[in-house]
Write a protein that holds these residues in place. Sequence first.
Motif, PDB file in Angstrom:
ATOM      1  N   GLY A 146       0.980  -1.113  -0.017  1.00 52.70           N
ATOM      2  CA  GLY A 146       0.325  -0.481  -0.345  1.00 52.70           C
ATOM      3  C   GLY A 146       0.819   1.218  -0.051  1.00 52.70           C
ATOM      4  N   SER A 147       2.050   0.971  -0.828  1.00 47.25           N
ATOM      5  CA  SER A 147       2.522   2.730  -0.528  1.00 47.25           C
ATOM      6  C   SER A 147       2.858   3.208  -1.674  1.00 47.25           C
ATOM      7  N   PRO A 148       2.449   4.994  -0.733  1.00 44.96           N
ATOM      8  CA  PRO A 148       1.772   5.684  -2.089  1.00 44.96           C
ATOM      9  C   PRO A 148       3.164   6.180  -2.597  1.00 44.96           C
ATOM     10  N   ILE A 149       4.363   5.658  -2.437  1.00 44.90           N
ATOM     11  CA  ILE A 149       5.389   6.276  -2.827  1.00 44.90           C
ATOM     12  C   ILE A 149       6.589   5.498  -3.465  1.00 44.90           C
ATOM     13  N   LEU A 150       7.358   5.313  -4.360  1.00 39.69           N
ATOM     14  CA  LEU A 150       8.338   4.879  -5.078  1.00 39.69           C
ATOM     15  C   LEU A 150       9.219   6.075  -5.052  1.00 39.69           C
ATOM     16  N   ILE A 151      10.614   5.430  -4.741  1.00 44.62           N
ATOM     17  CA  ILE A 151      12.026   5.874  -4.722  1.00 44.62           C
ATOM     18  C   ILE A 151      13.124   5.463  -5.601  1.00 44.62           C
ATOM     19  N   ALA A 152      13.303   6.091  -6.337  1.00 43.95           N
ATOM     20  CA  ALA A 152      14.234   5.158  -7.408  1.00 43.95           C
ATOM     21  C   ALA A 152      15.262   5.781  -8.160  1.00 43.95           C
ATOM     22  N   GLY A 153      16.290   5.419  -8.566  1.00 50.42           N
ATOM     23  CA  GLY A 153      17.206   5.720  -9.069  1.00 50.42           C
ATOM     24  C   GLY A 153      17.517   6.679 -10.357  1.00 50.42           C
ATOM     25  N   ILE A 190       9.772   9.233  -6.690  1.00 48.47           N
ATOM     26  CA  ILE A 190      11.091  10.321  -6.560  1.00 48.47           C
ATOM     27  C   ILE A 190      12.387   9.604  -7.119  1.00 48.47           C
ATOM     28  N   ALA A 191      13.120  10.594  -7.759  1.00 46.15           N
ATOM     29  CA  ALA A 191      13.880   9.549  -8.016  1.00 46.15           C
ATOM     30  C   ALA A 191      15.114  10.806  -8.909  1.00 46.15           C
ATOM     31  N   ALA A 192      16.143  10.670  -9.067  1.00 48.16           N
ATOM     32  CA  ALA A 192      17.713  11.686  -9.583  1.00 48.16           C
ATOM     33  C   ALA A 192      16.969  12.013 -10.786  1.00 48.16           C
ATOM     34  N   SER A 193      16.317  11.615 -11.622  1.00 48.16           N
ATOM     35  CA  SER A 193      15.886  12.122 -12.806  1.00 48.16           C
ATOM     36  C   SER A 193      15.210  11.488 -13.662  1.00 48.16           C
ATOM     37  N   PHE A 194      13.694  12.105 -14.944  1.00 49.95           N
ATOM     38  CA  PHE A 194      13.083  10.974 -15.863  1.00 49.95           C
ATOM     39  C   PHE A 194      12.610  11.327 -16.355  1.00 49.95           C
ATOM     40  N   SER A 195      12.584  10.730 -17.722  1.00 55.79           N
ATOM     41  CA  SER A 195      12.556  10.965 -18.791  1.00 55.79           C
ATOM     42  C   SER A 195      11.512  11.762 -18.613  1.00 55.79           C
ATOM     43  N   ASP A 196      11.344  12.559 -19.846  1.00 58.57           N
ATOM     44  CA  ASP A 196      10.677  13.521 -19.962  1.00 58.57           C
ATOM     45  C   ASP A 196       9.006  13.198 -20.555  1.00 58.57           C
ATOM     46  N   ILE A 197       9.414  11.908 -21.924  1.00 54.45           N
ATOM     47  CA  ILE A 197       7.837  11.296 -21.821  1.00 54.45           C
ATOM     48  C   ILE A 197       7.235  10.587 -20.875  1.00 54.45           C
ATOM     49  N   PHE A 198       7.647  10.095 -20.007  1.00 56.59           N
ATOM     50  CA  PHE A 198       7.252   9.484 -18.512  1.00 56.59           C
ATOM     51  C   PHE A 198       6.712   9.940 -17.411  1.00 56.59           C
ATOM     52  N   ALA A 199       7.571  11.484 -17.247  1.00 48.95           N
ATOM     53  CA  ALA A 199       6.977  12.383 -16.619  1.00 48.95           C
ATOM     54  C   ALA A 199       5.717  13.654 -17.367  1.00 48.95           C
ATOM     55  N   GLY A 200       5.727  13.171 -18.613  1.00 50.96           N
ATOM     56  CA  GLY A 200       4.507  13.557 -19.279  1.00 50.96           C
ATOM     57  C   GLY A 200       3.313  13.034 -18.621  1.00 50.96           C
ATOM     58  N   ASN A 201       3.470  11.790 -19.246  1.00 48.61           N
ATOM     59  CA  ASN A 201       2.398  10.672 -18.885  1.00 48.61           C
ATOM     60  C   ASN A 201       1.719  10.254 -17.480  1.00 48.61           C
ATOM     61  N   ALA A 202       3.075  10.443 -16.812  1.00 49.26           N
ATOM     62  CA  ALA A 202       3.009  10.277 -14.987  1.00 49.26           C
ATOM     63  C   ALA A 202       1.919  11.417 -14.694  1.00 49.26           C
ATOM     64  N   PHE A 203       2.382  12.713 -15.085  1.00 50.78           N
ATOM     65  CA  PHE A 203       1.074  14.045 -14.361  1.00 50.78           C
ATOM     66  C   PHE A 203      -0.196  13.612 -15.039  1.00 50.78           C
ATOM     67  N   GLU A 262      22.426  12.615  -4.063  1.00 48.47           N
ATOM     68  CA  GLU A 262      23.079  12.383  -2.212  1.00 48.47           C
ATOM     69  C   GLU A 262      21.678  12.349  -1.465  1.00 48.47           C
ATOM     70  N   GLN A 263      20.316  13.086  -2.074  1.00 46.81           N
ATOM     71  CA  GLN A 263      19.203  12.781  -1.004  1.00 46.81           C
ATOM     72  C   GLN A 263      18.244  11.397  -1.420  1.00 46.81           C
ATOM     73  N   ILE A 264      18.477  11.154  -2.295  1.00 51.03           N
ATOM     74  CA  ILE A 264      17.665   9.937  -3.051  1.00 51.03           C
ATOM     75  C   ILE A 264      18.262   8.810  -2.061  1.00 51.03           C
ATOM     76  N   ASP A 265      19.823   8.857  -1.620  1.00 45.74           N
ATOM     77  CA  ASP A 265      20.596   7.694  -0.685  1.00 45.74           C
ATOM     78  C   ASP A 265      19.777   8.014   0.470  1.00 45.74           C
ATOM     79  N   ARG A 266      19.416   9.118   0.973  1.00 45.77           N
ATOM     80  CA  ARG A 266      19.761   9.340   2.546  1.00 45.77           C
ATOM     81  C   ARG A 266      17.387   9.313   2.167  1.00 45.77           C
TER      82      ARG A 266
END
Length: 205
Positions: free
Chosen positions: A61-68, A93-106, A118-122
């Motif tokens: 049930g986690s609503p957040i995914l952390i990726a690289g 939450i990720a260090a960067s996203f594909s532009d197309i994926f980010a648009g689809n996600a939005f 470094e913030q992702i690692d934390r």
Amino acid sequence: MQKVREVEGRAIPFGAANVDTDIIIPAHWLKTITREGLGRGAFETLREDPDNIFDSDEYAGSPILIAGDNFGCGSSREHAAWALRDLGITAVIAASFSDIFAGNAFKNGIVTVALPQEQIDRLMEVARTDPVSIDLENQVVTTPYQDRFTFEIDAFRKQCLMEGLDEVGLTLARDDAIADYEGRQGANMPWLAHPENHKEERATT
């Protein structure tokens, strides 16, 4: 689309980089004619491992995914966003996203938060034991340990996410203006509003 102002809860500490859309949802799932049930196919190849993190009771049930870095690269399939939503993911939450994926996600009500590695690692460290909170209005990610990481987001996308407006919702929000335009157009160019009447007029002249 549901309004998203804050996303809080356990975050899946996935952490992998260069996760393409075929990993998020394999191609054979693209034959479906509905978005429902795609969560079953999300990360299917990884979930073949009985100890995979996506089927762990701890993160159910986690609503957040952390990726690289470079999350959502590969093909442009919108099914990747649909699968994440069906899996229960409201934010990535990720260090960067594909532009197309980010648009689809939005477009599907998923908040994408880009932070330095470094913030992702934390956050990966915290997520193994404690919840993470994303405050979209103030554009900040926080943890119970006083971590506070600010992020940037396009102002238009932020507004749409907070107000729950997808492309249909944006159009409907202009309903009065559209009705006014159509009314004026009907008065000025009646042959467009009632072409059948003018066909008869042309036939008798």
